[in-house]
Scaffold this active site. Structure first.
Site, mmCIF file in Angstrom:
data_model
loop_
_atom_site.group_PDB
_atom_site.id
_atom_site.type_symbol
_atom_site.label_atom_id
_atom_site.label_comp_id
_atom_site.label_asym_id
_atom_site.label_seq_id
_atom_site.Cartn_x
_atom_site.Cartn_y
_atom_site.Cartn_z
ATOM 1 N N TRP A 184 0.805 -1.227 0.000
ATOM 2 C CA TRP A 184 0.000 0.000 0.000
ATOM 3 C C TRP A 184 0.838 1.276 0.000
ATOM 4 O O TRP A 184 0.375 2.304 -0.475
ATOM 5 C CB TRP A 184 -0.990 0.029 1.173
ATOM 6 C CG TRP A 184 -1.988 1.158 1.098
ATOM 7 C CD1 TRP A 184 -3.154 1.180 0.377
ATOM 8 C CD2 TRP A 184 -1.910 2.433 1.748
ATOM 9 N NE1 TRP A 184 -3.804 2.385 0.536
ATOM 10 C CE2 TRP A 184 -3.043 3.175 1.386
ATOM 11 C CE3 TRP A 184 -0.975 3.022 2.604
ATOM 12 C CZ2 TRP A 184 -3.289 4.458 1.844
ATOM 13 C CZ3 TRP A 184 -1.224 4.303 3.065
ATOM 14 C CH2 TRP A 184 -2.373 5.007 2.678
ATOM 15 N N ASP A 185 2.067 1.253 0.496
ATOM 16 C CA ASP A 185 2.819 2.498 0.645
ATOM 17 C C ASP A 185 4.275 2.335 0.218
ATOM 18 O O ASP A 185 5.182 2.881 0.858
ATOM 19 C CB ASP A 185 2.742 2.985 2.098
ATOM 20 C CG ASP A 185 3.162 4.447 2.257
ATOM 21 O OD1 ASP A 185 2.995 5.218 1.292
ATOM 22 O OD2 ASP A 185 3.650 4.812 3.345
ATOM 23 N N LEU A 186 4.509 1.627 -0.882
ATOM 24 C CA LEU A 186 5.892 1.364 -1.275
ATOM 25 C C LEU A 186 6.396 2.455 -2.214
ATOM 26 O O LEU A 186 6.214 2.396 -3.425
ATOM 27 C CB LEU A 186 6.032 -0.012 -1.925
ATOM 28 C CG LEU A 186 7.485 -0.505 -2.014
ATOM 29 C CD1 LEU A 186 8.119 -0.581 -0.632
ATOM 30 C CD2 LEU A 186 7.573 -1.857 -2.692
#
Length: 295
Positions: free
Chosen positions: A195-197
């Site tokens: 989700w937040d790479l």
């Protein structure tokens, strides 16, 4: 006694209000308790992001590690589960975890070798895509927050949000994003997503060239994981290249990946509208550039 960084206190106040203030107030004592409980010695300067305090420590046997203390919410609560499933393969390794507080002991990576420090943005995008391709091979476990639920919530909230967007062009763009999500919402996917790479969440290690950190995991379609690399180091003229490169590496259907990327834009726009903030121009431009493509 650990001094809480002022920037961390400010972001907790901004995003989590009363819960954030309570977390910051408890953080010094919480840190001390886990240093004692896990027999850790602080060996470096505290680090922080938006939501977590990270302390370089050594374990009793001299093994370097980091102690991560963060507010436990619906985004962070799945992090230890995901890290256990990935088991150090493409991501930082989890060494210990306290379920009630969400506190984690993690292997120490090299914070001085962050992907964001590399000058070649295209190289960084490809590194992220390859890591995602690897991480997505893991199916999400039962109980993980699910993209299908997120998509339904977004679609339910969209009509009220549209009424609060004054600019007709922006309102139309957000409505188009919602329409695209509606087309794919019945097949939200089952992969374990990060989700937040983005490039500040990728660090080097002696055991691997690059490893992912700080997941906010959920079960869903890999296309929902593309947005951070499109928005990070934002360049409107580079959006198409990044999208094509990532979908190639991940072997994704581009129409479906585009719809779920619109979903990330919609998610961000809903947050901004509901908090009374203006829409982010970079998000709107990502949607415009992808909307104008036919392949």
């Amino acid at each position: 006694m650990i001094d809480v960084p002022a920037e961390l206190a400010a972001t907790q106040e901004k995003y989590n209000k009363e819960a954030g203030r309570a977390f910051i107030a408890a953080l010094p004592d919480l840190t001390t308790s886990f240093l004692r409980r896990w027999n850790l010695r602080v060996t470096g300067t505290p680090m922080h992001g938006v939501s977590a305090l990270v302390l370089p420590v050594d374990r009793a046997d001299g093994t370097p590690a980091v102690l991560k203390l963060q507010i436990r919410d619906h985004e962070s609560e799945g992090e230890p589960t995901a890290l256990r499933l990935w088991n150090g393969d493409g991501a930082v390794r989890l060494l210990d975890h306290d379920e009630p507080t969400g506190t984690m002991l993690l292997e120490r990576l090299d914070a001085s070798r962050m992907l964001a420090h590399r000058p070649d943005v295209h190289e960084g995008v490809l590194v992220i895509a390859r890591l995602l391709a690897h991480l997505h091979t893991t199916p999400a476990p039962a109980g993980m927050r699910r993209l299908g639920d997120i998509a339904r919530s977004m679609l339910e909230r969209t009509p009220a949000a549209l009424d609060r967007i004054p600019d007709p062009a922006a309102r139309s763009l957000v409505a188009d994003c919602a329409a695209a999500v509606r087309e794919v919402a019945d097949e939200p996917g089952d992969r374990l997503l990060h989700w937040d790479l983005h490039d500040e969440n990728v660090l080097a290690a002696d055991r691997a060239p690059w490893l992912a950190i700080d997941p906010k995991p959920l079960a869903g379609d890999p296309g929902f994981d593309l947005w951070p690399a499109l928005a990070n180091n934002f360049d409107a003229d580079d959006i198409a290249w990044r999208f094509d490169a990532m979908t190639d590496v991940l072997a994704l259907d581009r129409a479906r990946a585009r719809a779920w990327t619109y979903g990330r834009v919609l998610q961000n726009c809903l947050w901004e509208v509901e908090e009374g903030r203006p829409l982010d121009e970079a998000d709107l431009e990502i949607a415009r550039r992808l909307r104008g493509r036919t392949a």
